[in-house]
Design a protein around this motif. Structure first.
Motif, short mmCIF file in Angstrom:
data_model
loop_
_atom_site.label_atom_id
_atom_site.label_comp_id
_atom_site.label_asym_id
_atom_site.label_seq_id
_atom_site.Cartn_x
_atom_site.Cartn_y
_atom_site.Cartn_z
N THR A 21 -15.32 1.60 -4.09
CA THR A 21 -15.71 1.33 -2.64
C THR A 21 -14.93 2.28 -1.73
O THR A 21 -14.13 2.93 -2.11
CB THR A 21 -15.22 -0.16 -2.35
N LEU A 22 -15.37 2.57 -0.52
CA LEU A 22 -14.86 3.33 0.46
C LEU A 22 -13.22 2.86 0.65
O LEU A 22 -12.65 3.68 0.94
CB LEU A 22 -15.80 3.37 1.67
N ALA A 23 -13.34 1.52 1.01
CA ALA A 23 -11.89 0.91 1.10
C ALA A 23 -10.77 1.47 0.24
O ALA A 23 -9.92 1.92 0.64
CB ALA A 23 -12.09 -0.41 1.21
N ASP A 24 -11.29 1.43 -1.24
CA ASP A 24 -10.19 1.87 -2.37
C ASP A 24 -10.00 3.23 -2.02
O ASP A 24 -8.71 3.68 -2.02
CB ASP A 24 -11.03 1.42 -3.52
N VAL A 25 -10.95 4.15 -1.77
CA VAL A 25 -10.76 5.47 -1.79
C VAL A 25 -9.95 5.89 -0.55
O VAL A 25 -9.08 6.60 -0.53
CB VAL A 25 -12.28 6.19 -1.88
N LEU A 26 -10.28 4.99 0.63
CA LEU A 26 -9.48 5.54 1.68
C LEU A 26 -7.98 5.42 1.62
O LEU A 26 -7.20 5.92 1.96
CB LEU A 26 -10.22 4.85 2.91
N ALA A 27 -7.69 4.08 0.99
CA ALA A 27 -6.42 3.64 1.06
C ALA A 27 -5.59 4.49 -0.16
O ALA A 27 -4.45 4.72 -0.12
CB ALA A 27 -6.29 2.21 0.54
N ALA A 28 -6.27 4.81 -1.36
CA ALA A 28 -5.63 5.23 -2.50
C ALA A 28 -5.67 6.93 -2.59
O ALA A 28 -4.76 7.39 -2.93
CB ALA A 28 -6.34 4.73 -3.84
N GLU A 29 -6.55 7.44 -1.96
CA GLU A 29 -6.72 8.80 -2.25
C GLU A 29 -6.83 9.55 -0.83
O GLU A 29 -6.36 10.77 -0.72
CB GLU A 29 -8.30 9.00 -2.54
N CYS A 30 -7.09 8.87 0.45
CA CYS A 30 -7.02 9.72 1.55
C CYS A 30 -5.86 9.27 2.57
O CYS A 30 -5.68 9.59 3.83
CB CYS A 30 -8.23 9.12 2.26
N GLY A 31 -4.99 8.50 2.14
CA GLY A 31 -3.71 8.26 2.97
C GLY A 31 -3.98 7.20 4.32
O GLY A 31 -3.20 7.42 5.02
N LEU A 32 -4.81 6.47 4.02
CA LEU A 32 -5.06 5.65 5.13
C LEU A 32 -4.96 4.02 4.71
O LEU A 32 -5.88 3.14 4.56
CB LEU A 32 -6.78 5.74 5.51
N PRO A 33 -3.62 3.69 4.76
CA PRO A 33 -3.09 2.52 4.18
C PRO A 33 -3.57 1.30 5.13
O PRO A 33 -3.57 0.17 4.62
CB PRO A 33 -1.44 2.66 4.12
N GLY A 34 -3.74 1.73 6.34
CA GLY A 34 -4.15 0.50 7.35
C GLY A 34 -5.48 -0.11 6.83
O GLY A 34 -5.72 -1.20 7.26
N CYS A 35 -6.35 0.46 5.98
CA CYS A 35 -7.51 -0.02 5.58
C CYS A 35 -7.37 -1.02 4.34
O CYS A 35 -6.97 -0.52 3.15
CB CYS A 35 -8.46 1.40 5.09
N ARG A 36 -7.19 -2.01 4.70
CA ARG A 36 -6.87 -3.04 3.85
C ARG A 36 -8.18 -4.17 3.58
O ARG A 36 -8.95 -4.25 4.36
CB ARG A 36 -6.04 -4.09 4.33
N VAL A 37 -8.39 -4.38 2.01
CA VAL A 37 -9.24 -5.44 1.68
C VAL A 37 -8.66 -6.79 1.79
O VAL A 37 -7.70 -7.15 0.94
CB VAL A 37 -9.95 -5.10 0.64
N ALA A 38 -9.08 -7.57 2.46
CA ALA A 38 -8.42 -8.98 2.51
C ALA A 38 -9.51 -10.15 1.57
O ALA A 38 -9.20 -10.70 1.08
CB ALA A 38 -8.26 -9.61 3.79
N CYS A 39 -10.77 -9.77 2.10
CA CYS A 39 -11.71 -11.01 1.77
C CYS A 39 -13.02 -10.37 0.67
O CYS A 39 -13.50 -11.48 -0.07
CB CYS A 39 -12.53 -11.33 2.99
N THR A 40 -12.94 -9.12 0.46
CA THR A 40 -14.01 -8.44 -0.42
C THR A 40 -15.47 -8.96 -0.21
O THR A 40 -16.14 -8.34 -0.90
CB THR A 40 -13.69 -8.73 -1.96
N ASP A 41 -15.82 -9.86 0.79
CA ASP A 41 -17.27 -9.94 0.98
C ASP A 41 -17.46 -9.67 2.69
O ASP A 41 -18.70 -9.87 2.93
CB ASP A 41 -17.29 -11.37 0.77
N GLY A 42 -16.83 -8.89 3.21
CA GLY A 42 -17.11 -8.24 4.56
C GLY A 42 -17.06 -9.22 5.72
O GLY A 42 -17.37 -8.86 6.87
N THR A 43 -16.68 -10.32 5.76
CA THR A 43 -16.57 -11.34 6.90
C THR A 43 -15.24 -11.26 7.62
O THR A 43 -15.27 -11.56 8.73
CB THR A 43 -16.54 -12.80 6.13
N CYS A 44 -14.27 -10.74 7.16
CA CYS A 44 -12.73 -10.58 7.91
C CYS A 44 -12.56 -9.56 8.73
O CYS A 44 -12.12 -9.49 9.89
CB CYS A 44 -11.61 -10.68 7.04
#
Length: 74
Positions: A21-44
């Motif tokens: 996912t884009l969220a995973d790549v942004l947080a792990a590879e691109c230094g964007l730790p503010g991109c957090r996955v909380a619900c995994t289904d897009g509702t939050c």
């Protein structure tokens, strides 16, 4: 797969798995730790970012779909 994108003004050229996912790549590879996955289904909306001017839920978007785009954290 090769993914090239600009994240908060910095160019990133990465090899990623097609199902990542884009969220995973942004947080792990691109230094964007503010991109957090909380619900995994897009509702939050915790993973929301702006891709080429449009808000998207990055937990629902694949990183390969963002290749060639400009991504900005919210």
């Amino acid at each position: 797969m090769r993914v090239r994108m600009i994240v908060d003004g910095a160019r990133h050229d990465l090899d990623v798995s097609p199902g990542r996912t884009l969220a995973d790549v942004l947080a792990a590879e691109c230094g964007l730790p503010g991109c957090r996955v909380a619900c995994t289904d897009g509702t939050c909306g915790a993973c929301a970012v702006v891709v080429d001017g449009d808000p998207v839920r990055s937990c629902l978007m694949l990183a390969v779909q963002a290749s060639g785009t400009r991504v900005r954290g919210m």
